[in-house]
Motif scaffolding. Structure first.
Motif, short mmCIF file in Angstrom:
data_model
loop_
_atom_site.label_atom_id
_atom_site.label_comp_id
_atom_site.label_asym_id
_atom_site.label_seq_id
_atom_site.Cartn_x
_atom_site.Cartn_y
_atom_site.Cartn_z
N HIS A 1 16.29 0.46 -6.34
CA HIS A 1 16.53 0.44 -7.88
C HIS A 1 16.12 -1.01 -8.57
O HIS A 1 16.26 -1.98 -7.61
CB HIS A 1 17.71 1.23 -8.20
N THR A 2 15.62 -0.78 -9.69
CA THR A 2 15.59 -2.19 -10.57
C THR A 2 16.94 -2.56 -11.24
O THR A 2 17.75 -1.57 -11.62
CB THR A 2 14.44 -2.20 -11.29
N GLY A 3 16.95 -3.74 -11.76
CA GLY A 3 18.38 -4.28 -12.73
C GLY A 3 17.61 -5.13 -13.58
O GLY A 3 16.69 -5.73 -13.40
N PRO B 1 -0.07 1.12 -8.71
CA PRO B 1 -0.74 0.42 -7.55
C PRO B 1 0.39 -0.59 -6.83
O PRO B 1 1.69 -0.98 -7.57
CB PRO B 1 -1.46 -0.47 -8.41
N ALA B 2 0.08 -1.09 -5.70
CA ALA B 2 0.98 -2.32 -5.11
C ALA B 2 1.15 -3.24 -5.72
O ALA B 2 0.31 -3.79 -6.37
CB ALA B 2 0.41 -2.29 -3.58
N LEU B 3 2.43 -3.82 -5.69
CA LEU B 3 2.62 -5.12 -6.06
C LEU B 3 2.64 -6.17 -4.88
O LEU B 3 3.31 -6.02 -3.94
CB LEU B 3 4.11 -5.14 -6.71
N ASP C 1 8.32 -1.60 -18.94
CA ASP C 1 7.41 -0.46 -19.27
C ASP C 1 6.31 -0.28 -18.48
O ASP C 1 5.96 1.24 -18.37
CB ASP C 1 7.18 -0.70 -20.72
N SER C 2 5.81 -1.18 -17.72
CA SER C 2 4.47 -1.19 -17.08
C SER C 2 4.90 -0.91 -15.62
O SER C 2 3.83 -0.70 -14.75
CB SER C 2 3.78 -2.23 -17.12
N LEU C 3 6.18 -0.94 -15.22
CA LEU C 3 6.66 -0.74 -13.88
C LEU C 3 6.39 0.37 -13.12
O LEU C 3 6.79 1.55 -13.72
CB LEU C 3 7.95 -1.24 -13.79
#
Length: 199
Positions: free
Chosen positions: A130-132, A28-30, A93-95
Protein backbone atom coordinates in the motif's frame (compact mmCIF):
# COMPACT_ATOMS: atom_id res chain seq x y z
CA UNK A 1 27.98 -17.61 -16.13
CA UNK A 2 28.70 -15.25 -13.21
CA UNK A 3 25.95 -13.73 -11.09
CA UNK A 4 28.08 -10.60 -10.57
CA UNK A 5 30.33 -9.75 -13.55
CA UNK A 6 34.05 -9.76 -12.80
CA UNK A 7 34.48 -6.08 -13.79
CA UNK A 8 31.83 -5.09 -11.20
CA UNK A 9 33.55 -7.17 -8.51
CA UNK A 10 36.85 -5.49 -9.36
CA UNK A 11 35.24 -2.03 -9.28
CA UNK A 12 33.68 -2.74 -5.86
CA UNK A 13 37.09 -3.60 -4.42
CA UNK A 14 38.14 0.04 -4.73
CA UNK A 15 36.48 3.42 -4.43
CA UNK A 16 33.29 3.30 -6.49
CA UNK A 17 29.91 4.91 -7.18
CA UNK A 18 27.01 2.57 -6.48
CA UNK A 19 23.73 2.80 -8.37
CA UNK A 20 20.64 1.45 -6.56
CA UNK A 21 17.60 0.78 -8.75
CA UNK A 22 13.94 0.10 -7.95
CA UNK A 23 11.39 -1.42 -10.33
CA UNK A 24 7.65 -1.70 -9.53
CA UNK A 25 5.71 -3.94 -11.91
CA UNK A 26 2.61 -1.75 -12.20
CA UNK A 27 0.90 -0.90 -15.50
CA UNK A 28 2.83 1.04 -16.70
CA UNK A 29 5.88 -0.07 -14.70
CA UNK A 30 7.70 2.40 -12.46
CA UNK A 31 11.48 2.57 -12.97
CA UNK A 32 13.37 4.64 -10.41
CA UNK A 33 16.97 4.95 -9.34
CA UNK A 34 18.48 6.83 -6.44
CA UNK A 35 20.35 9.55 -8.26
CA UNK A 36 19.90 12.93 -9.93
CA UNK A 37 19.49 12.47 -13.68
CA UNK A 38 17.48 9.95 -15.74
CA UNK A 39 19.61 7.13 -17.18
CA UNK A 40 18.98 4.15 -19.49
CA UNK A 41 19.47 0.75 -17.84
CA UNK A 42 18.06 -2.76 -17.79
CA UNK A 43 17.37 -5.29 -15.05
CA UNK A 44 19.22 -8.52 -15.72
CA UNK A 45 16.68 -11.24 -16.73
CA UNK A 46 13.66 -9.01 -15.84
CA UNK A 47 13.56 -6.35 -18.56
CA UNK A 48 16.38 -7.28 -20.95
CA UNK A 49 15.42 -4.65 -23.55
CA UNK A 50 16.00 -1.88 -21.00
CA UNK A 51 14.26 1.40 -20.29
CA UNK A 52 14.93 4.82 -18.76
CA UNK A 53 15.16 4.91 -14.97
CA UNK A 54 13.95 8.18 -13.46
CA UNK A 55 16.22 9.94 -10.99
CA UNK A 56 14.60 9.82 -7.55
CA UNK A 57 17.02 12.22 -5.89
CA UNK A 58 19.74 11.73 -3.33
CA UNK A 59 19.53 8.50 -1.38
CA UNK A 60 19.03 9.17 2.32
CA UNK A 61 18.90 5.56 3.45
CA UNK A 62 17.93 2.08 2.31
CA UNK A 63 15.62 0.12 4.64
CA UNK A 64 16.83 -3.23 5.93
CA UNK A 65 15.69 -5.77 3.35
CA UNK A 66 14.62 -9.17 4.68
CA UNK A 67 13.28 -12.30 3.05
CA UNK A 68 10.62 -14.73 4.24
CA UNK A 69 12.26 -16.99 6.84
CA UNK A 70 10.43 -19.53 8.98
CA UNK A 71 7.03 -18.02 8.20
CA UNK A 72 8.13 -14.55 9.33
CA UNK A 73 8.49 -11.59 6.99
CA UNK A 74 8.88 -7.88 7.44
CA UNK A 75 7.51 -4.82 5.70
CA UNK A 76 9.79 -2.05 4.46
CA UNK A 77 8.93 1.43 3.24
CA UNK A 78 10.49 3.35 0.37
CA UNK A 79 9.85 7.08 0.74
CA UNK A 80 10.01 10.28 -1.29
CA UNK A 81 10.27 13.35 0.94
CA UNK A 82 10.02 17.10 0.49
CA UNK A 83 7.27 17.15 -2.16
CA UNK A 84 5.02 20.17 -2.32
CA UNK A 85 1.28 19.40 -1.85
CA UNK A 86 0.40 20.12 -5.51
CA UNK A 87 3.08 17.75 -6.88
CA UNK A 88 2.13 15.14 -4.30
CA UNK A 89 -1.56 15.29 -5.30
CA UNK A 90 -0.64 14.92 -8.99
CA UNK A 91 1.52 11.89 -8.20
CA UNK A 92 -1.20 10.19 -6.17
CA UNK A 93 -3.84 10.89 -8.83
CA UNK A 94 -1.69 9.43 -11.61
CA UNK A 95 -0.48 6.41 -9.60
CA UNK A 96 -1.58 3.05 -11.06
CA UNK A 97 -2.82 0.34 -8.65
CA UNK A 98 0.21 -0.98 -6.74
CA UNK A 99 -1.27 -3.65 -4.46
CA UNK A 100 0.23 -7.02 -5.33
CA UNK A 101 2.73 -5.63 -7.86
CA UNK A 102 6.18 -7.21 -7.86
CA UNK A 103 8.96 -4.92 -6.61
CA UNK A 104 12.59 -5.59 -7.53
CA UNK A 105 15.64 -3.85 -6.13
CA UNK A 106 19.02 -4.13 -7.77
CA UNK A 107 22.40 -2.49 -8.00
CA UNK A 108 25.45 -1.98 -10.14
CA UNK A 109 28.46 0.31 -10.14
CA UNK A 110 28.54 3.54 -12.13
CA UNK A 111 31.39 4.79 -14.30
CA UNK A 112 32.90 8.29 -14.12
CA UNK A 113 30.04 9.59 -16.30
CA UNK A 114 27.50 8.08 -13.84
CA UNK A 115 26.38 5.43 -16.33
CA UNK A 116 25.76 1.76 -15.32
CA UNK A 117 28.77 -0.48 -15.90
CA UNK A 118 26.58 -3.58 -16.35
CA UNK A 119 22.97 -4.70 -16.34
CA UNK A 120 21.28 -4.11 -12.98
CA UNK A 121 21.97 -7.07 -10.68
CA UNK A 122 18.74 -8.05 -8.83
CA UNK A 123 19.30 -8.46 -5.07
CA UNK A 124 15.79 -8.40 -3.53
CA UNK A 125 12.19 -9.06 -4.55
CA UNK A 126 9.06 -8.04 -2.67
CA UNK A 127 5.34 -7.37 -3.17
CA UNK A 128 3.83 -3.88 -3.04
CA UNK A 129 1.25 -3.59 -0.25
CA UNK A 130 0.00 0.00 0.00
CA UNK A 131 0.97 3.64 -0.34
CA UNK A 132 1.09 6.22 2.45
CA UNK A 133 1.04 10.00 2.70
CA UNK A 134 2.33 12.07 5.63
CA UNK A 135 2.48 15.84 6.08
CA UNK A 136 4.97 16.78 8.82
CA UNK A 137 4.22 19.81 11.03
CA UNK A 138 5.15 23.15 9.46
CA UNK A 139 6.95 25.83 11.40
CA UNK A 140 6.33 29.52 10.79
CA UNK A 141 7.94 30.68 7.58
CA UNK A 142 8.35 27.16 6.14
CA UNK A 143 6.43 25.76 3.19
CA UNK A 144 4.31 22.62 3.72
CA UNK A 145 5.74 19.39 2.33
CA UNK A 146 4.49 15.86 1.83
CA UNK A 147 6.24 12.52 2.26
CA UNK A 148 4.94 9.67 0.09
CA UNK A 149 5.76 6.06 0.93
CA UNK A 150 5.35 2.63 -0.62
CA UNK A 151 5.12 -0.33 1.77
CA UNK A 152 6.69 -3.48 0.34
CA UNK A 153 6.63 -6.94 1.92
CA UNK A 154 8.13 -10.34 1.30
CA UNK A 155 5.98 -13.45 1.21
CA UNK A 156 2.29 -12.76 1.81
CA UNK A 157 2.51 -10.28 4.71
CA UNK A 158 0.35 -7.55 3.18
CA UNK A 159 -1.59 -5.12 5.35
CA UNK A 160 -4.76 -7.24 5.26
CA UNK A 161 -3.01 -10.59 5.60
CA UNK A 162 -0.39 -11.09 8.30
CA UNK A 163 2.71 -13.20 7.86
CA UNK A 164 2.29 -16.85 8.66
CA UNK A 165 3.77 -17.84 11.97
CA UNK A 166 2.80 -21.54 11.82
CA UNK A 167 3.21 -23.90 8.92
CA UNK A 168 0.74 -26.75 8.58
CA UNK A 169 -0.35 -29.09 5.84
CA UNK A 170 -3.57 -27.11 5.03
CA UNK A 171 -1.57 -23.86 4.85
CA UNK A 172 0.98 -25.42 2.51
CA UNK A 173 -1.68 -27.05 0.33
CA UNK A 174 -3.42 -23.68 -0.06
CA UNK A 175 -0.25 -22.51 -1.82
CA UNK A 176 0.68 -25.75 -3.58
CA UNK A 177 -2.03 -28.47 -3.59
CA UNK A 178 0.35 -31.33 -4.43
CA UNK A 179 3.08 -30.43 -1.92
CA UNK A 180 3.36 -32.95 0.95
CA UNK A 181 6.26 -31.21 2.70
CA UNK A 182 4.21 -30.24 5.80
CA UNK A 183 2.12 -33.43 6.11
CA UNK A 184 3.97 -34.55 9.25
CA UNK A 185 3.83 -31.23 11.13
CA UNK A 186 0.85 -32.23 13.31
CA UNK A 187 2.72 -35.35 14.48
CA UNK A 188 5.72 -33.22 15.43
CA UNK A 189 3.44 -30.89 17.42
CA UNK A 190 2.24 -33.88 19.50
CA UNK A 191 5.82 -34.83 20.26
CA UNK A 192 5.95 -37.89 17.98
CA UNK A 193 9.41 -38.57 16.65
CA UNK A 194 9.02 -39.54 12.99
CA UNK A 195 11.07 -42.45 11.71
CA UNK A 196 13.34 -41.19 9.00
CA UNK A 197 14.10 -43.52 6.08
CA UNK A 198 17.54 -45.06 5.70
CA UNK A 199 18.99 -44.71 2.23
Amino acid sequence: MEFIPSNIVEEMRGSHQLGIFLRVDTDPALHLWFGINDIPANFDSIDPTGTVYLGGGRLIGVPTLEILVNGTADSVEFTLSGLDPTTSAKMLDSLPPVRGAAVQMGLTTLDRYFQPMSSIIPIWTGTASHTGEVSPPVEEGDSPSITLSLAVVTGEATRSRGARSVWSSPHQKAISPTDKFCDGVSRLARGVQPVWPNF
